[in-house]
Design a protein around this motif. Structure first.
Motif, PDB file in Angstrom:
ATOM      1  N   VAL A 199      30.652 -34.102  12.313  1.00  0.00           N
ATOM      2  CA  VAL A 199      30.825 -34.073  13.766  1.00  0.00           C
ATOM      3  C   VAL A 199      29.543 -33.641  14.467  1.00  0.00           C
ATOM      4  O   VAL A 199      29.134 -34.222  15.487  1.00  0.00           O
ATOM      5  CB  VAL A 199      31.991 -33.136  14.151  1.00  0.00           C
ATOM      6  N   ASP A 200      28.857 -32.616  13.929  1.00  0.00           N
ATOM      7  CA  ASP A 200      27.676 -32.064  14.598  1.00  0.00           C
ATOM      8  C   ASP A 200      26.437 -32.941  14.453  1.00  0.00           C
ATOM      9  O   ASP A 200      25.587 -32.976  15.343  1.00  0.00           O
ATOM     10  CB  ASP A 200      27.365 -30.671  14.049  1.00  0.00           C
ATOM     11  N   GLN A 201      26.315 -33.656  13.324  1.00  0.00           N
ATOM     12  CA  GLN A 201      25.073 -34.372  13.057  1.00  0.00           C
ATOM     13  C   GLN A 201      25.220 -35.887  12.896  1.00  0.00           C
ATOM     14  O   GLN A 201      24.272 -36.629  13.169  1.00  0.00           O
ATOM     15  CB  GLN A 201      24.421 -33.838  11.778  1.00  0.00           C
ATOM     16  N   LEU A 202      26.401 -36.328  12.458  1.00  0.00           N
ATOM     17  CA  LEU A 202      26.498 -37.704  11.999  1.00  0.00           C
ATOM     18  C   LEU A 202      27.424 -38.590  12.807  1.00  0.00           C
ATOM     19  O   LEU A 202      27.316 -39.814  12.749  1.00  0.00           O
ATOM     20  CB  LEU A 202      26.977 -37.731  10.529  1.00  0.00           C
ATOM     21  N   ALA A 203      28.354 -37.982  13.543  1.00  0.00           N
ATOM     22  CA  ALA A 203      29.360 -38.796  14.232  1.00  0.00           C
ATOM     23  C   ALA A 203      28.703 -39.665  15.300  1.00  0.00           C
ATOM     24  O   ALA A 203      27.892 -39.202  16.098  1.00  0.00           O
ATOM     25  CB  ALA A 203      30.422 -37.910  14.859  1.00  0.00           C
ATOM     26  N   ASP A 204      29.066 -40.919  15.290  1.00  0.00           N
ATOM     27  CA  ASP A 204      28.599 -41.870  16.294  1.00  0.00           C
ATOM     28  C   ASP A 204      29.736 -42.102  17.274  1.00  0.00           C
ATOM     29  O   ASP A 204      30.749 -42.698  16.928  1.00  0.00           O
ATOM     30  CB  ASP A 204      28.199 -43.179  15.610  1.00  0.00           C
ATOM     31  N   LEU A 205      29.572 -41.588  18.504  1.00  0.00           N
ATOM     32  CA  LEU A 205      30.638 -41.731  19.503  1.00  0.00           C
ATOM     33  C   LEU A 205      30.640 -43.166  20.017  1.00  0.00           C
ATOM     34  O   LEU A 205      29.918 -43.524  20.946  1.00  0.00           O
ATOM     35  CB  LEU A 205      30.448 -40.751  20.670  1.00  0.00           C
ATOM     36  N   ARG A 206      31.433 -43.970  19.350  1.00  0.00           N
ATOM     37  CA  ARG A 206      31.512 -45.372  19.747  1.00  0.00           C
ATOM     38  C   ARG A 206      32.091 -45.487  21.148  1.00  0.00           C
ATOM     39  O   ARG A 206      33.142 -44.906  21.438  1.00  0.00           O
ATOM     40  CB  ARG A 206      32.399 -46.143  18.772  1.00  0.00           C
ATOM     41  N   PRO A 207      31.435 -46.217  22.030  1.00  0.00           N
ATOM     42  CA  PRO A 207      32.006 -46.388  23.371  1.00  0.00           C
ATOM     43  C   PRO A 207      33.307 -47.173  23.292  1.00  0.00           C
ATOM     44  O   PRO A 207      33.480 -48.030  22.410  1.00  0.00           O
ATOM     45  CB  PRO A 207      30.924 -47.176  24.115  1.00  0.00           C
ATOM     46  N   LEU A 208      34.231 -46.860  24.170  1.00  0.00           N
ATOM     47  CA  LEU A 208      35.479 -47.609  24.200  1.00  0.00           C
ATOM     48  C   LEU A 208      35.204 -49.053  24.607  1.00  0.00           C
ATOM     49  O   LEU A 208      34.234 -49.351  25.301  1.00  0.00           O
ATOM     50  CB  LEU A 208      36.456 -46.968  25.183  1.00  0.00           C
ATOM     51  N   THR A 209      36.062 -49.936  24.167  1.00  0.00           N
ATOM     52  CA  THR A 209      35.909 -51.340  24.532  1.00  0.00           C
ATOM     53  C   THR A 209      36.200 -51.515  26.024  1.00  0.00           C
ATOM     54  O   THR A 209      36.830 -50.662  26.661  1.00  0.00           O
ATOM     55  CB  THR A 209      36.858 -52.221  23.728  1.00  0.00           C
ATOM     56  N   SER A 210      35.749 -52.622  26.561  1.00  0.00           N
ATOM     57  CA  SER A 210      36.019 -52.890  27.979  1.00  0.00           C
ATOM     58  C   SER A 210      37.511 -52.978  28.238  1.00  0.00           C
ATOM     59  O   SER A 210      38.003 -52.545  29.288  1.00  0.00           O
ATOM     60  CB  SER A 210      35.325 -54.180  28.412  1.00  0.00           C
ATOM     61  N   ALA A 211      38.268 -53.507  27.257  1.00  0.00           N
ATOM     62  CA  ALA A 211      39.728 -53.594  27.415  1.00  0.00           C
ATOM     63  C   ALA A 211      40.346 -52.210  27.467  1.00  0.00           C
ATOM     64  O   ALA A 211      41.262 -51.956  28.261  1.00  0.00           O
ATOM     65  CB  ALA A 211      40.326 -54.407  26.267  1.00  0.00           C
ATOM     66  N   GLN A 212      39.861 -51.292  26.619  1.00  0.00           N
ATOM     67  CA  GLN A 212      40.378 -49.924  26.636  1.00  0.00           C
ATOM     68  C   GLN A 212      40.045 -49.235  27.953  1.00  0.00           C
ATOM     69  O   GLN A 212      40.885 -48.548  28.533  1.00  0.00           O
ATOM     70  CB  GLN A 212      39.801 -49.134  25.457  1.00  0.00           C
ATOM     71  N   ARG A 213      38.824 -49.414  28.431  1.00  0.00           N
ATOM     72  CA  ARG A 213      38.437 -48.785  29.694  1.00  0.00           C
ATOM     73  C   ARG A 213      39.266 -49.333  30.855  1.00  0.00           C
ATOM     74  O   ARG A 213      39.693 -48.585  31.737  1.00  0.00           O
ATOM     75  CB  ARG A 213      36.945 -49.002  29.952  1.00  0.00           C
TER      76      ARG A 213
END
Length: 340
Positions: free
Chosen positions: A75-89
Motif C-alpha cells: 500500500v505504501d510503496q507499490l499500490a497503483d491507484l487505478r483511476p475509475l473508468t468513465s462509466a464508473q465515474r
C-alpha cells in the motif's frame, strides 16, 4: 534489504493472491509475469521476502501469501491507484446527483461505495461543530399540527412534527417564520439554541406559550447529535468473504452493529479532504478487527468540516481499486455538498 525486483515480486504476489485467493508460487510468478529470470531466481527473491516477514507460507510446500507487513509495504510503496473508468465515474455522478437531501446523499454514497468495492461501506455524518443556521421553515399541515424544518449550511435537514396546543393561523405562522430566520440565520448551533430559549419573549404574553412550545422543539432539533452517526451498506459482502477470516466474523459484525468501535477507529485515522488512509490487519487489533483492513477518505461539507467515509473488509482486499474508489467518491461527495 529487499531489492527492486524483490518488491516487484511482492507486488505480483499481492495482486495474484487478491485475485485468486490461492497461495502464489515461484513457478506461477514466472508463468504469469515477465520478469526475464528463472523460477529459481524468483524463489530466492521470495526467500528474502519471507525473511523480511513480508510473505509467509500458510502450509508446508505451498506457495506464499502476503503478511500484514507485506500488505503495508504494498500500500505504501507499490499500490497503483487505478483511476475509475468513465462509466464508473458517470455512475457515481448520476446516482448521487439524484439525492434529495443529506440523508439521501449519504445513503446513496454507501450503496455506491459498497458496489464499487464489494466491501462494507461506511460514511460519517458531517460534524456540526462549526455548522450554522441556513434556514428555518414552519409548514402548516392542519389547524393543530405543523412541521418544522431546520437546515444548516452543512446540508443537514431536520424535520419534526409538532401538535400545537392551540390553532395557528397562516399570518401568525408567517410572522414567526420571519422572526426566526431574522434572529437565527448565520448563527452557530450553540448560539442558535441559546437564542431560541429567549425567542418567545419578543411576542405578546398571550402568544408566548405556543411560541415556547415550537421554540423548544427547535432547540431539540438544533442539538441533535448526528455527527457521531455512521451510515453503512454492504454488510452482506462479509459473508461472501468469510473464508478470508481465520477466526469468526462475528466480532466484525458486532463492531458494525454497535458503530462505537468503528467511530473510534475512524477518529484515529488522519485524513484530509481528498486524501486516503489505510489500517491493515494487526494495526486494528485494539479494536478487535485484526483480520480486517479499513480504507478511509475525507470529504468536506459546505460548512468546511471534514468527515470520513471508507470501506472495511478482509486484509485480502483489492487495495488499489478500493483506495481509488474511496478517493473518487469522497471527492465527488465534497463537490456535491459544497455546491448545495
Amino acid at each position: 534489504m529487499v531489492s527492486a525486483r524483490g518488491l516487484d515480486v511482492l507486488r505480483v504476489i499481492v495482486q495474484d493472491y487478491v485475485a485468486t485467493r490461492e497461495p502464489v508460487g515461484s513457478k506461477s510468478v514466472v508463468e504469469r509475469h515477465s520478469f526475464g529470470v528463472s523460477a529459481a531466481t524468483i524463489r530466492n527473491d521470495m526467500v528474502l521476502l519471507e525473511d523480511e516477514e513480508l510473505i509467509t507460507a500458510p502450509h508446508t510446500s505451498s506457495g506464499r501469501v502476503p503478511t500484514d507487513k507485506g500488505y503495508r509495504v504494498f500500500v505504501d510503496q507499490l499500490a497503483d491507484l487505478r483511476p475509475l473508468t468513465s462509466a464508473q465515474r458517470q455512475a457515481i455522478e448520476s446516482f448521487l446527483g439524484q439525492a434529495d437531501d443529506l440523508d439521501d446523499v449519504l445513503a446513496r454514497t454507501v450503496r455506491m461505495l459498497s458496489q464499487l468495492t464489494n466491501s462494507v461501506a461506511m460514511v460519517q455524518y458531517p460534524s456540526l461543530a462549526t455548522a450554522r443556521v441556513r434556514h428555518i421553515e414552519l409548514v402548516p399541515l392542519s389547524a393543530s399540527r405543523i412541521m418544522t424544518v431546520f437546515i444548516t449550511d452543512s446540508g443537514r435537514v431536520e424535520q419534526r412534527l409538532i401538535d400545537v396546543s392551540e390553532p395557528l393561523d397562516d399570518v401568525f405562522l408567517g410572522e414567526m417564520r420571519a422572526k426566526l430566520n431574522s434572529a437565527l440565520m448565520g448563527q452557530s448551533l450553540p448560539d442558535a439554541a441559546e437564542s431560541l430559549t429567549r425567542f418567545a419573549e419578543i411576542f405578546p404574553v398571550e402568544r408566548q406559550p405556543i411560541v415556547s412550545q415550537i421554540a423548544s422543539s427547535l432547540v431539540e432539533q438544533v442539538l441533535a447529535n448526528r455527527h457521531d452517526k455512521l451510515v453503512l451498506a454492504g454488510t452482506a459482502n462479509l459473508a461472501r468473504t468469510e473464508q478470508d477470516f481465520a477466526g469468526s466474523i462475528f466480532p466484525v459484525l458486532e463492531a458494525i452493529e454497535e458503530q462505537v468501535t468503528l467511530l473510534r477507529l475512524f477518529g484515529e485515522m488522519q485524513v484530509t479532504s481528498g486524501s486516503v488512509s489505510t489500517r491493515i490487519g494487526r494495526e486494528n487489533a485494539e479494536f478487535g478487527l485484526e483480520e480486517t483492513s479499513v480504507v478511509t477518505g475525507g470529504y468536506s461539507s459546505s460548512g468546511g468540516d471534514v468527515a470520513r467515509l471508507g470501506v472495511l473488509g478482509p486484509t485480502r482486499m483489492d487495495y488499489s481499486n478500493n483506495m481509488a474508489a474511496v478517493r473518487a467518491v469522497a471527492r465527488y461527495l465534497s463537490r456535491l455538498l459544497e455546491e448545495n
